[in-house]
Design an enzyme around this catalytic site. Structure first.
Site, short mmCIF file in Angstrom:
data_model
loop_
_atom_site.label_atom_id
_atom_site.label_comp_id
_atom_site.label_asym_id
_atom_site.label_seq_id
_atom_site.Cartn_x
_atom_site.Cartn_y
_atom_site.Cartn_z
N ASP A 188 41.43 -6.38 -80.98
CA ASP A 188 41.08 -7.57 -81.75
C ASP A 188 42.04 -8.66 -81.31
O ASP A 188 43.24 -8.60 -81.60
CB ASP A 188 41.24 -7.27 -83.25
CG ASP A 188 40.93 -8.48 -84.12
OD1 ASP A 188 40.71 -9.58 -83.58
OD2 ASP A 188 40.93 -8.33 -85.36
N VAL A 189 41.54 -9.67 -80.59
CA VAL A 189 42.43 -10.68 -80.01
C VAL A 189 43.08 -11.57 -81.06
O VAL A 189 44.01 -12.32 -80.75
CB VAL A 189 41.69 -11.55 -78.99
CG1 VAL A 189 41.24 -10.72 -77.80
CG2 VAL A 189 40.52 -12.30 -79.62
N TYR A 194 34.79 -26.47 -82.71
CA TYR A 194 34.97 -25.92 -81.37
C TYR A 194 35.90 -26.80 -80.54
O TYR A 194 36.82 -26.30 -79.86
CB TYR A 194 33.59 -25.82 -80.71
CG TYR A 194 33.54 -25.06 -79.42
CD1 TYR A 194 33.85 -23.71 -79.38
CD2 TYR A 194 33.13 -25.66 -78.23
CE1 TYR A 194 33.76 -22.99 -78.20
CE2 TYR A 194 33.03 -24.96 -77.06
CZ TYR A 194 33.35 -23.62 -77.04
OH TYR A 194 33.27 -22.91 -75.88
N LYS A 209 39.38 -25.98 -78.47
CA LYS A 209 39.36 -26.06 -77.02
C LYS A 209 40.24 -27.19 -76.48
O LYS A 209 40.84 -27.05 -75.41
CB LYS A 209 37.91 -26.20 -76.52
CG LYS A 209 37.07 -24.95 -76.79
CD LYS A 209 37.70 -23.69 -76.19
CE LYS A 209 36.82 -22.47 -76.33
NZ LYS A 209 37.39 -21.27 -75.69
N ASN A 267 40.28 -15.22 -72.06
CA ASN A 267 38.89 -15.64 -71.96
C ASN A 267 38.10 -15.47 -73.27
O ASN A 267 37.07 -16.10 -73.44
CB ASN A 267 38.20 -14.84 -70.84
CG ASN A 267 36.72 -15.04 -70.81
OD1 ASN A 267 36.22 -16.08 -70.38
ND2 ASN A 267 35.98 -14.03 -71.28
N ASP A 281 38.78 -6.12 -75.53
CA ASP A 281 37.58 -6.61 -76.22
C ASP A 281 37.33 -5.73 -77.44
O ASP A 281 37.80 -4.59 -77.49
CB ASP A 281 36.37 -6.55 -75.29
CG ASP A 281 35.26 -7.52 -75.67
OD1 ASP A 281 34.83 -7.48 -76.85
OD2 ASP A 281 34.84 -8.31 -74.83
#
Length: 273
Positions: free
Chosen positions: A62-63, A154, A158, A89, A40
């Site tokens: 940093d994802v 979004y 997704k 996640n 995270d």
């Protein structure tokens, strides 16, 4: 308890584990005596969980940076010799009228919600193939199986997560590697108060029907242990999903009504609530 057998002593990586669903998953997995690596931007989770000592590790990651994801995966393999679970996640919300979205908004949400999942799978899957087992859990959304109005940005990300995860679930089933897509709707987390620019808006309320995050995490882990493909949280959303797929007039009207309500709210208050 099936979950205890499934998670006890296992090595888990959780992105976005510092708050919200991620933190609730961390806490519940620790109760099953799993070892957790948290990725995270914020790393104060360990301070909230001092009683677990060396069962939980937090790394500032940093994802959206593939080298940092690669480094995390490499570190876990070096330390543990295996990866049992990867929970991709980390994510951000993005409810806004399409005509107000900038290209920078698109880049931000795609990088966080989609590329981070791709990076995690890319770097973890070879180790799981080598092991001959593993389970990858990707957090999508109800907006990843139903096109919720005013969530074009979004939903794009997704739906991508859902499609990717489902495709790989069938592709890797014979290799002993499981995939699960988690599709939450209203869960009581800070995601509602954060905009795409990272700002926190305390005046935005969490929906009244949002379920407690601990309840969501418990159900997620139960269904993951059952190796379900798509997990809706709450599970009543399965009915709406089925209605959308079957072109049910009731579901169609619900979505049209939601679009009208959100349009009116945006025009009058600038918020979709």
């Amino acid at each position: 308890m099936k979950e205890l057998d499934y998670y006890c002593g296992k090595v888990c990586i959780i992105t976005g584990g510092n708050s919200g669903i991620g933190l609730a998953l961390v806490q519940r997995l620790l109760s099953f005596n799993a070892k957790i690596y948290i990725a995270d931007l914020k790393t104060d989770t360990v301070e909230k969980l001092p009683e677990f000592g060396e069962m939980v590790f937090a790394q500032q990651v940093d994802v959206t940076a593939k080298d940092q994801i690669a480094g995390l995966i490499k570190q876990v393999i070096c330390n543990e010799g295996r990866i049992d679970f990867l929970f991709n996640n980390a994510g951000i919300g993005g409810t806004k009228p399409y005509n107000t979205a900038t290209l920078e908004n698109w880049e931000t949400i795609i990088n966080v919600n989609l590329w981070s999942v791709i990076y995690g799978i890319h770097y973890a899957l070879p180790q799981m193939e080598k092991q001959g087992y593993g389970h990858i859990i990707n957090t999508s959304s109800i907006s990843g199986i139903i096109p919720i109005p005013f969530q074009a940005l979004y939903s794009l990300t997704k739906f991508g997560v859902t499609g990717l995860t489902e495709s790989l679930r069938y592709e890797y089933a014979e290799k002993g590697i499981s995939f699960t897509t988690v599709c939450p709707s209203n869960i009581a987390t800070p995601i509602f108060k954060k905009s795409l620019d990272g700002k926190v808006h305390d005046n935005v309320k969490i929906p009244d029907d949002a379920i407690p995050v601990a309840e969501a995490a418990a159900l997620i882990l139960m269904r993951v242990a059952e190796k379900k493909g798509i997990v809706c949280i709450p599970e009543d959303n399965l009915k709406m999903w089925q209605g959308y797929v079957m072109n049910d007039p009731v579901t169609e009207k619900q979505l049209m009504d939601l679009a009208a309500t959100r349009r009116m709210n945006f025009e009058s208050t600038g918020s979709y609530f």
